[in-house]
Design a protein around this motif. Sequence first.
Motif, PDB file in Angstrom:
ATOM      1  N   VAL A  75      -0.564   4.401  -3.386  1.00 32.88           N
ATOM      2  CA  VAL A  75      -0.330   5.499  -4.323  1.00 32.88           C
ATOM      3  C   VAL A  75       1.150   5.545  -4.708  1.00 32.88           C
ATOM      4  CG1 VAL A  75      -0.284   8.026  -4.538  1.00 32.88           C
ATOM      5  CG2 VAL A  75      -2.322   6.893  -3.648  1.00 32.88           C
ATOM      6  N   TYR A  76       2.026   5.251  -3.760  1.00 34.09           N
ATOM      7  CA  TYR A  76       3.462   5.235  -4.020  1.00 34.09           C
ATOM      8  C   TYR A  76       3.806   4.275  -5.168  1.00 34.09           C
ATOM      9  CZ  TYR A  76       8.451   4.458  -3.242  1.00 34.09           C
ATOM     10  OH  TYR A  76       9.802   4.332  -3.402  1.00 34.09           O
ATOM     11  N   GLU A  77       3.043   3.220  -5.331  1.00 31.97           N
ATOM     12  CA  GLU A  77       3.292   2.216  -6.371  1.00 31.97           C
ATOM     13  C   GLU A  77       2.943   2.711  -7.773  1.00 31.97           C
ATOM     14  OE1 GLU A  77       4.781  -0.724  -6.085  1.00 31.97           O
ATOM     15  OE2 GLU A  77       5.011  -0.534  -3.915  1.00 31.97           O
ATOM     16  N   LEU A  78       2.319   3.875  -7.905  1.00 30.64           N
ATOM     17  CA  LEU A  78       1.936   4.383  -9.223  1.00 30.64           C
ATOM     18  C   LEU A  78       3.115   4.481 -10.189  1.00 30.64           C
ATOM     19  CD1 LEU A  78      -0.622   7.176  -8.299  1.00 30.64           C
ATOM     20  CD2 LEU A  78      -1.076   5.159  -9.711  1.00 30.64           C
ATOM     21  N   ASP A  79       4.282   4.824  -9.691  1.00 25.36           N
ATOM     22  CA  ASP A  79       5.440   4.968 -10.573  1.00 25.36           C
ATOM     23  C   ASP A  79       6.121   3.650 -10.899  1.00 25.36           C
ATOM     24  OD1 ASP A  79       5.203   7.725 -10.817  1.00 25.36           O
ATOM     25  OD2 ASP A  79       6.282   8.057  -8.938  1.00 25.36           O
TER      26      ASP A  79
ATOM     27  N   ALA B 210      -5.939  13.291  -5.063  1.00 26.11           N
ATOM     28  CA  ALA B 210      -7.218  12.869  -4.480  1.00 26.11           C
ATOM     29  C   ALA B 210      -7.030  12.044  -3.212  1.00 26.11           C
ATOM     30  CB  ALA B 210      -8.022  12.067  -5.510  1.00 26.11           C
ATOM     31  N   PHE B 211      -5.910  11.317  -3.095  1.00 21.70           N
ATOM     32  CA  PHE B 211      -5.719  10.425  -1.953  1.00 21.70           C
ATOM     33  C   PHE B 211      -4.634  10.897  -0.980  1.00 21.70           C
ATOM     34  CE2 PHE B 211      -8.150   8.104  -4.958  1.00 21.70           C
ATOM     35  CZ  PHE B 211      -9.087   7.485  -4.160  1.00 21.70           C
ATOM     36  N   ALA B 212      -4.167  12.111  -1.172  1.00 18.35           N
ATOM     37  CA  ALA B 212      -3.186  12.682  -0.240  1.00 18.35           C
ATOM     38  C   ALA B 212      -3.804  12.813   1.151  1.00 18.35           C
ATOM     39  CB  ALA B 212      -2.721  14.051  -0.733  1.00 18.35           C
ATOM     40  N   GLY B 213      -3.042  12.451   2.160  1.00 17.85           N
ATOM     41  CA  GLY B 213      -3.505  12.601   3.536  1.00 17.85           C
ATOM     42  C   GLY B 213      -4.480  11.543   4.005  1.00 17.85           C
ATOM     43  N   MET B 214      -4.743  10.533   3.195  1.00 18.06           N
ATOM     44  CA  MET B 214      -5.627   9.456   3.612  1.00 18.06           C
ATOM     45  C   MET B 214      -4.814   8.457   4.444  1.00 18.06           C
ATOM     46  SD  MET B 214      -8.412   7.576   1.210  1.00 18.06           S
ATOM     47  CE  MET B 214      -9.830   6.781   1.919  1.00 18.06           C
TER      48      MET B 214
ATOM     49  N   PHE C   6      -9.016   2.651  -6.809  1.00 18.36           N
ATOM     50  CA  PHE C   6      -9.189   4.019  -6.323  1.00 18.36           C
ATOM     51  C   PHE C   6     -10.456   4.594  -6.946  1.00 18.36           C
ATOM     52  CE2 PHE C   6      -4.704   3.108  -6.310  1.00 18.36           C
ATOM     53  CZ  PHE C   6      -4.231   3.678  -5.141  1.00 18.36           C
ATOM     54  N   LEU C   7     -11.385   5.034  -6.124  1.00 21.73           N
ATOM     55  CA  LEU C   7     -12.606   5.695  -6.578  1.00 21.73           C
ATOM     56  C   LEU C   7     -12.652   7.063  -5.914  1.00 21.73           C
ATOM     57  CD1 LEU C   7     -15.099   2.758  -6.038  1.00 21.73           C
ATOM     58  CD2 LEU C   7     -14.411   3.668  -8.246  1.00 21.73           C
ATOM     59  N   PHE C   8     -12.909   8.108  -6.696  1.00 23.44           N
ATOM     60  CA  PHE C   8     -13.044   9.424  -6.085  1.00 23.44           C
ATOM     61  C   PHE C   8     -13.969  10.313  -6.906  1.00 23.44           C
ATOM     62  CE2 PHE C   8      -9.541   9.944  -8.990  1.00 23.44           C
ATOM     63  CZ  PHE C   8      -9.531  11.270  -9.399  1.00 23.44           C
TER      64      PHE C   8
ATOM     65  N   SER D  61       0.609  -7.072   1.677  1.00 24.53           N
ATOM     66  CA  SER D  61      -0.294  -7.283   2.814  1.00 24.53           C
ATOM     67  C   SER D  61      -0.669  -8.746   2.975  1.00 24.53           C
ATOM     68  CB  SER D  61      -1.562  -6.446   2.652  1.00 24.53           C
ATOM     69  OG  SER D  61      -1.248  -5.075   2.615  1.00 24.53           O
ATOM     70  N   ASP D  62      -0.180  -9.609   2.058  1.00 23.07           N
ATOM     71  CA  ASP D  62      -0.448 -11.043   2.095  1.00 23.07           C
ATOM     72  C   ASP D  62      -1.941 -11.347   2.148  1.00 23.07           C
ATOM     73  OD1 ASP D  62       0.479 -13.647   1.928  1.00 23.07           O
ATOM     74  OD2 ASP D  62       0.448 -13.917   4.106  1.00 23.07           O
ATOM     75  N   LEU D  63      -2.708 -10.637   1.319  1.00 21.39           N
ATOM     76  CA  LEU D  63      -4.152 -10.847   1.255  1.00 21.39           C
ATOM     77  C   LEU D  63      -4.456 -12.173   0.567  1.00 21.39           C
ATOM     78  CD1 LEU D  63      -5.138  -7.279   0.080  1.00 21.39           C
ATOM     79  CD2 LEU D  63      -5.401  -8.209   2.379  1.00 21.39           C
ATOM     80  N   ASP D  64      -5.484 -12.841   1.052  1.00 19.83           N
ATOM     81  CA  ASP D  64      -5.909 -14.093   0.445  1.00 19.83           C
ATOM     82  C   ASP D  64      -7.414 -14.225   0.632  1.00 19.83           C
ATOM     83  OD1 ASP D  64      -5.954 -16.535  -0.797  1.00 19.83           O
ATOM     84  OD2 ASP D  64      -5.273 -17.646   0.951  1.00 19.83           O
ATOM     85  N   GLY D  65      -8.169 -13.827  -0.386  1.00 18.39           N
ATOM     86  CA  GLY D  65      -9.620 -13.957  -0.328  1.00 18.39           C
ATOM     87  C   GLY D  65     -10.313 -12.845   0.437  1.00 18.39           C
ATOM     88  N   GLU D  66      -9.624 -11.745   0.671  1.00 22.58           N
ATOM     89  CA  GLU D  66     -10.266 -10.637   1.368  1.00 22.58           C
ATOM     90  C   GLU D  66      -9.952  -9.326   0.654  1.00 22.58           C
ATOM     91  OE1 GLU D  66      -8.320 -12.178   4.440  1.00 22.58           O
ATOM     92  OE2 GLU D  66      -6.424 -11.289   3.887  1.00 22.58           O
ATOM     93  N   LEU D  67     -10.741  -8.323   0.958  1.00 25.30           N
ATOM     94  CA  LEU D  67     -10.582  -6.983   0.422  1.00 25.30           C
ATOM     95  C   LEU D  67     -10.306  -6.057   1.595  1.00 25.30           C
ATOM     96  CD1 LEU D  67     -11.005  -4.735  -1.789  1.00 25.30           C
ATOM     97  CD2 LEU D  67     -13.413  -4.795  -1.149  1.00 25.30           C
ATOM     98  N   LEU D  68      -9.235  -5.305   1.523  1.00 21.53           N
ATOM     99  CA  LEU D  68      -8.914  -4.299   2.528  1.00 21.53           C
ATOM    100  C   LEU D  68      -9.320  -2.964   1.930  1.00 21.53           C
ATOM    101  CD1 LEU D  68      -7.583  -3.402   5.175  1.00 21.53           C
ATOM    102  CD2 LEU D  68      -5.380  -3.445   3.977  1.00 21.53           C
ATOM    103  N   ILE D  69     -10.180  -2.215   2.612  1.00 24.72           N
ATOM    104  CA  ILE D  69     -10.745  -0.998   2.037  1.00 24.72           C
ATOM    105  C   ILE D  69     -10.743   0.135   3.056  1.00 24.72           C
ATOM    106  CG2 ILE D  69     -13.141  -1.557   2.615  1.00 24.72           C
ATOM    107  CD1 ILE D  69     -13.901  -0.541  -0.190  1.00 24.72           C
ATOM    108  N   HIS D  70     -10.530   1.346   2.558  1.00 23.40           N
ATOM    109  CA  HIS D  70     -10.607   2.562   3.376  1.00 23.40           C
ATOM    110  C   HIS D  70     -11.536   3.532   2.668  1.00 23.40           C
ATOM    111  CE1 HIS D  70      -7.376   1.315   6.018  1.00 23.40           C
ATOM    112  NE2 HIS D  70      -6.712   0.923   4.944  1.00 23.40           N
ATOM    113  N   VAL D  71     -12.439   4.127   3.432  1.00 24.97           N
ATOM    114  CA  VAL D  71     -13.431   5.039   2.877  1.00 24.97           C
ATOM    115  C   VAL D  71     -13.267   6.405   3.519  1.00 24.97           C
ATOM    116  CG1 VAL D  71     -15.895   5.475   2.567  1.00 24.97           C
ATOM    117  CG2 VAL D  71     -15.028   3.128   2.505  1.00 24.97           C
ATOM    118  N   GLY D  72     -13.230   7.427   2.698  1.00 26.64           N
ATOM    119  CA  GLY D  72     -13.187   8.803   3.164  1.00 26.64           C
ATOM    120  C   GLY D  72     -14.260   9.590   2.442  1.00 26.64           C
ATOM    121  N   VAL D  73     -14.418  10.833   2.781  1.00 29.02           N
ATOM    122  CA  VAL D  73     -15.417  11.675   2.130  1.00 29.02           C
ATOM    123  C   VAL D  73     -15.045  11.845   0.658  1.00 29.02           C
ATOM    124  CG1 VAL D  73     -16.490  13.954   2.079  1.00 29.02           C
ATOM    125  CG2 VAL D  73     -15.939  12.886   4.274  1.00 29.02           C
TER     126      VAL D  73
END
Length: 109
Positions: free
Chosen positions: A84-88, A72-76, A49-51, A18-30
Amino acid sequence: MDAFIGAYLGVLTLPNVSDLDGELLIHVGVGRTVGIWRARHPGDARALFLFRSELGYHHHGVPRQKELLRGAFAGMHAHAHRWVYELDRTPAFYFDSITQLRMDRTSLG
């Protein structure tokens, strides 16, 4: 005395696509939050990952930990799916339950 508060934390290393530099990209779900930021090492990022879950599962067995994160993160958001794909493929992975420590006092003095 410690008390499990019903939440888990996972962190992994992945390429900074994502070429992040000094920022946090975050997604929040229930009951779940996922984010990514650039690591100090060029080209690397960290995904967090927090759940919440009442699994009562404690940190034994990396394959099971990764399976829990996938579930926990399926369908997000599509970003979360890519992370999540990077886990392996991750060279570094951390997973643990979040616990509150309760003490009668913090010092003897």
